[in-house]
Design a protein around this motif. Structure first.
Motif, PDB file in Angstrom:
ATOM      1  N   ILE A  13       0.852  -1.204   0.000  1.00 44.41           N
ATOM      2  CA  ILE A  13       0.000   0.000   0.000  1.00 44.41           C
ATOM      3  C   ILE A  13       0.889   1.256   0.000  1.00 44.41           C
ATOM      4  CG2 ILE A  13      -2.159  -0.976   0.856  1.00 44.41           C
ATOM      5  CD1 ILE A  13      -1.375  -0.199   3.687  1.00 44.41           C
ATOM      6  N   ASN A  31       2.422  -2.866   3.840  1.00 42.99           N
ATOM      7  CA  ASN A  31       1.588  -3.757   3.037  1.00 42.99           C
ATOM      8  C   ASN A  31       0.206  -3.947   3.622  1.00 42.99           C
ATOM      9  OD1 ASN A  31       3.808  -4.506   1.268  1.00 42.99           O
ATOM     10  ND2 ASN A  31       4.635  -5.570   3.057  1.00 42.99           N
ATOM     11  N   ASN A  32      -0.720  -4.274   2.743  1.00 44.02           N
ATOM     12  CA  ASN A  32      -1.984  -4.854   3.169  1.00 44.02           C
ATOM     13  C   ASN A  32      -1.645  -6.303   3.544  1.00 44.02           C
ATOM     14  OD1 ASN A  32      -4.804  -6.240   1.539  1.00 44.02           O
ATOM     15  ND2 ASN A  32      -4.897  -5.107   3.439  1.00 44.02           N
ATOM     16  N   GLY A  33      -1.940  -6.638   4.812  1.00 42.67           N
ATOM     17  CA  GLY A  33      -1.404  -7.867   5.390  1.00 42.67           C
ATOM     18  C   GLY A  33      -1.956  -9.141   4.772  1.00 42.67           C
ATOM     19  N   HIS A  51      -4.541 -12.562   9.064  1.00 44.79           N
ATOM     20  CA  HIS A  51      -5.606 -11.733   9.646  1.00 44.79           C
ATOM     21  C   HIS A  51      -6.843 -12.564   9.963  1.00 44.79           C
ATOM     22  CE1 HIS A  51      -3.871  -7.698   9.545  1.00 44.79           C
ATOM     23  NE2 HIS A  51      -3.123  -8.218   8.596  1.00 44.79           N
ATOM     24  N   ILE A  97      -5.812  -0.643  15.327  1.00 47.66           N
ATOM     25  CA  ILE A  97      -4.621   0.218  15.342  1.00 47.66           C
ATOM     26  C   ILE A  97      -3.703  -0.183  14.185  1.00 47.66           C
ATOM     27  CG2 ILE A  97      -2.562   0.810  16.698  1.00 47.66           C
ATOM     28  CD1 ILE A  97      -4.529   0.578  19.158  1.00 47.66           C
ATOM     29  N   GLY A  98      -3.465   0.773  13.278  1.00 51.58           N
ATOM     30  CA  GLY A  98      -2.706   0.472  12.059  1.00 51.58           C
ATOM     31  C   GLY A  98      -3.658   0.006  10.972  1.00 51.58           C
ATOM     32  N   THR A  99      -4.611   0.875  10.631  1.00 51.37           N
ATOM     33  CA  THR A  99      -5.650   0.481   9.663  1.00 51.37           C
ATOM     34  C   THR A  99      -5.122   0.395   8.244  1.00 51.37           C
ATOM     35  OG1 THR A  99      -6.244   2.780   9.246  1.00 51.37           O
ATOM     36  CG2 THR A  99      -7.483   1.649  10.961  1.00 51.37           C
ATOM     37  N   GLY A 100      -3.945   1.051   7.988  1.00 53.89           N
ATOM     38  CA  GLY A 100      -3.520   1.150   6.596  1.00 53.89           C
ATOM     39  C   GLY A 100      -4.618   1.829   5.801  1.00 53.89           C
ATOM     40  N   TYR A 102      -8.945  -4.444   6.309  1.00 56.09           N
ATOM     41  CA  TYR A 102      -9.364  -5.257   7.466  1.00 56.09           C
ATOM     42  C   TYR A 102     -10.287  -4.472   8.392  1.00 56.09           C
ATOM     43  CZ  TYR A 102      -6.121  -8.582   5.566  1.00 56.09           C
ATOM     44  OH  TYR A 102      -5.508  -9.462   4.702  1.00 56.09           O
ATOM     45  N   ILE A 153      -7.290   3.653  13.832  1.00 58.88           N
ATOM     46  CA  ILE A 153      -6.251   4.660  14.082  1.00 58.88           C
ATOM     47  C   ILE A 153      -5.066   4.343  13.173  1.00 58.88           C
ATOM     48  CG2 ILE A 153      -4.809   5.780  15.831  1.00 58.88           C
ATOM     49  CD1 ILE A 153      -6.754   4.656  17.963  1.00 58.88           C
ATOM     50  N   LEU A 186      -1.957   7.358   4.522  1.00 55.82           N
ATOM     51  CA  LEU A 186      -2.771   6.143   4.637  1.00 55.82           C
ATOM     52  C   LEU A 186      -4.079   6.418   5.366  1.00 55.82           C
ATOM     53  CD1 LEU A 186       0.013   3.497   5.397  1.00 55.82           C
ATOM     54  CD2 LEU A 186      -1.094   4.007   3.212  1.00 55.82           C
ATOM     55  N   ASP A 205      -1.098   8.311  16.638  1.00 60.87           N
ATOM     56  CA  ASP A 205      -0.402   7.177  17.250  1.00 60.87           C
ATOM     57  C   ASP A 205      -1.400   6.412  18.116  1.00 60.87           C
ATOM     58  OD1 ASP A 205       1.054   5.498  18.931  1.00 60.87           O
ATOM     59  OD2 ASP A 205       2.698   6.929  19.200  1.00 60.87           O
ATOM     60  N   ILE A 259       5.874  -8.339  10.863  1.00 62.69           N
ATOM     61  CA  ILE A 259       4.957  -7.233  10.576  1.00 62.69           C
ATOM     62  C   ILE A 259       5.678  -5.901  10.724  1.00 62.69           C
ATOM     63  CG2 ILE A 259       4.052  -7.017  12.954  1.00 62.69           C
ATOM     64  CD1 ILE A 259       1.209  -6.745  11.629  1.00 62.69           C
ATOM     65  N   PHE A 260       5.216  -4.917   9.990  1.00 66.39           N
ATOM     66  CA  PHE A 260       5.785  -3.567  10.011  1.00 66.39           C
ATOM     67  C   PHE A 260       5.811  -3.051  11.452  1.00 66.39           C
ATOM     68  CE2 PHE A 260       5.657   1.041   9.341  1.00 66.39           C
ATOM     69  CZ  PHE A 260       6.636   1.177   8.364  1.00 66.39           C
ATOM     70  N   PRO A 261       6.916  -2.429  11.867  1.00 71.46           N
ATOM     71  CA  PRO A 261       7.028  -2.013  13.274  1.00 71.46           C
ATOM     72  C   PRO A 261       6.094  -0.864  13.649  1.00 71.46           C
ATOM     73  CG  PRO A 261       9.043  -1.502  12.047  1.00 71.46           C
ATOM     74  CD  PRO A 261       8.143  -2.208  11.093  1.00 71.46           C
TER      75      PRO A 261
HETATM   76  C1  SAM Z   1       1.570  -3.894   8.431  1.00 70.36           C
HETATM   77  S1  SAM Z   1       0.810  -2.347   8.064  1.00 70.36           S
HETATM   78  C2  SAM Z   1      -0.865  -2.944   8.062  1.00 70.36           C
HETATM   79  C3  SAM Z   1      -1.867  -2.061   7.455  1.00 70.36           C
HETATM   80  C4  SAM Z   1      -3.285  -2.648   7.420  1.00 70.36           C
HETATM   81  N1  SAM Z   1      -3.679  -3.249   8.651  1.00 70.36           N
HETATM   82  C5  SAM Z   1      -3.420  -3.645   6.293  1.00 70.36           C
HETATM   83  O1  SAM Z   1      -3.203  -4.833   6.524  1.00 70.36           O
HETATM   84  O2  SAM Z   1      -3.750  -3.208   5.193  1.00 70.36           O
HETATM   85  C6  SAM Z   1       0.994  -1.536   9.644  1.00 70.36           C
HETATM   86  C7  SAM Z   1       0.298  -0.203   9.726  1.00 70.36           C
HETATM   87  O3  SAM Z   1       0.413   0.288  11.069  1.00 70.36           O
HETATM   88  C8  SAM Z   1       0.621   1.681  11.004  1.00 70.36           C
HETATM   89  N2  SAM Z   1       1.189   2.100  12.310  1.00 70.36           N
HETATM   90  C9  SAM Z   1       2.448   1.906  12.759  1.00 70.36           C
HETATM   91  N3  SAM Z   1       2.569   2.414  13.999  1.00 70.36           N
HETATM   92  C10 SAM Z   1       1.367   2.916  14.344  1.00 70.36           C
HETATM   93  C11 SAM Z   1       0.874   3.576  15.506  1.00 70.36           C
HETATM   94  N4  SAM Z   1       1.650   3.823  16.563  1.00 70.36           N
HETATM   95  N5  SAM Z   1      -0.420   3.972  15.512  1.00 70.36           N
HETATM   96  C12 SAM Z   1      -1.226   3.739  14.429  1.00 70.36           C
HETATM   97  N6  SAM Z   1      -0.804   3.139  13.313  1.00 70.36           N
HETATM   98  C13 SAM Z   1       0.475   2.715  13.266  1.00 70.36           C
HETATM   99  C14 SAM Z   1       1.547   1.846   9.807  1.00 70.36           C
HETATM  100  O4  SAM Z   1       1.562   3.175   9.326  1.00 70.36           O
HETATM  101  C15 SAM Z   1       0.913   0.854   8.835  1.00 70.36           C
HETATM  102  O5  SAM Z   1      -0.099   1.445   8.074  1.00 70.36           O
END
Ligand code: SAM
Length: 294
Positions: A76, A83-85, A90, A108-111, A115, A132, A138, A158, A241-243
């Motif tokens: 994404i 990435n979209n996971g 999921h 948290i981390g909706t991308g 999902y 969030i 994104l 955050d 997974i992305f940090p």
């Molecule tokens: C692995 S991606 C997954 C995105 C989404 N869930 C998907 O599968 O399409 C991780 C997401 O978490 C977000 N992220 C990272 N740290 C975060 C935080 N502290 N609060 C909210 N989002 C966060 C990133 O910007 C990224 O969009």
């Protein structure tokens, strides 16, 4: 048959295949949510970047949504390796979180929201999802993609700092080294926190070293359930997974890496919010909390 009719059949097969790949034997509600949610509506215009041959992406042969109904990650923000996971990961984690109709889910981390939409489908019109997302671009894309979902609110920020109402499910989609205080505080009684814990920031490099057997960024996902003042915890999945932006620090990162190296995460049963648990009962100790064996 028209194109939409074909895609409906493809989505129905995808929903079954993904649940099978996730090892989820019977979850008709989740199957219906996967079947009903159009992945192409959340990933921008094709062709799409598929994260298939680690560590590189390949583009789909054409902008045909059929290529999105596989068990693959899709870029994404591919230049950042966001990435979209993976759908089966999921499906497994959402099955464990088991959002009920009428529940409040915090994602948290909706991308870009794929999902989030599935969670919105599961909680239905009497429930709601607070999504969030840290990255402005994104969050804006998620807001636009989810306009048709009246039970979803997207907040840019955050996830450890943004305030939200008590939640029945907190579904974290970024790798942490510790649970945020706010997530434990805001979990409703009986609520479930899905918490991916990953040791190294070097997520993209982690994929690069996978073939060498150095599982650099691979971590563990825990399901943490609140029971009054107690928190039951158990391991549900390995993860890469992305940090998480924030909610990581050097000390807890080192402690997590050591705990993963020694093994034993499958024996964790509790999360405690104090320093009093003896060393031999702790799998992982942080400042004021631990994941413990009993
Ligand atoms: C692995 S991606 C997954 C995105 C989404 N869930 C998907 O599968 O399409 C991780 C997401 O978490 C977000 N992220 C990272 N740290 C975060 C935080 N502290 N609060 C909210 N989002 C966060 C990133 O910007 C990224 O969009």
């Amino acid at each position: 048959m028209d194109r939409q009719g074909e895609l409906n059949i493809i989505r129905a097969a995808y929903a079954k295949q993904i649940l099978a790949a996730a090892g989820v034997r019977a979850n008709a509600r989740l199957e219906a949510a996967l079947r009903a949610t159009r992945r192409e509506d959340f990933l921008g215009a094709g062709p799409w970047w598929i994260f298939r041959r680690f560590p590189d992406y390949v583009t789909t042969p054409a902008a045909d949504p059929v290529y999105l109904y596989t068990d693959d990650l899709v870029g994404i923000l591919p230049e950042r390796k966001i990435n979209n996971g993976q759908p089966s990961l999921h499906a497994h984690l959402i099955h464990e979180a088991s959002p009920a109709a009428g529940a409040h889910v915090v994602h948290i981390g909706t991308g870009t929201g794929y999902y989030t939409a599935i969670l919105a489908h599961l909680v239905g019109p009497s429930g709601r999802v607070t999504g969030i997302e840290y990255e402005s671009e994104l969050a804006a894309r998620a807001k636009a993609n989810l306009l048709a979902y009246p039970n979803v609110e997207i907040v840019e920020g955050d996830g450890a700092l943004v305030s939200f109402d008590k939640a029945d499910v907190i579904y974290v989609n970024a790798g942490c080294t510790r649970p945020a205080e706010s997530w434990l505080d805001r979990l409703a009684d009986g609520g479930r926190l899905i918490l991916p814990m990953t040791p190294y920031q070097g997520f993209a490099q982690g994929f690069g070293t996978k073939s060498t057997g150095r599982m650099a960024s691979f971590g563990a996902v825990f399901r943490i359930e609140r029971r009054g003042k107690d928190y039951l915890a158990y391991w549900i999945s390995p993860v890469a997974i992305f940090p998480c932006a924030g909610n990581r620090d050097d000390v807890s990162e080192r402690a997590l890496a050591e705990a993963l190296a020694k093994g034993g995460w499958q024996n964790v049963t509790r999360l405690y919010r104090n320093q009093e648990i003896p060393e031999e009962r702790c799998w992982l100790r942080g400042s004021g909390w631990c994941l413990a064996y009993s």
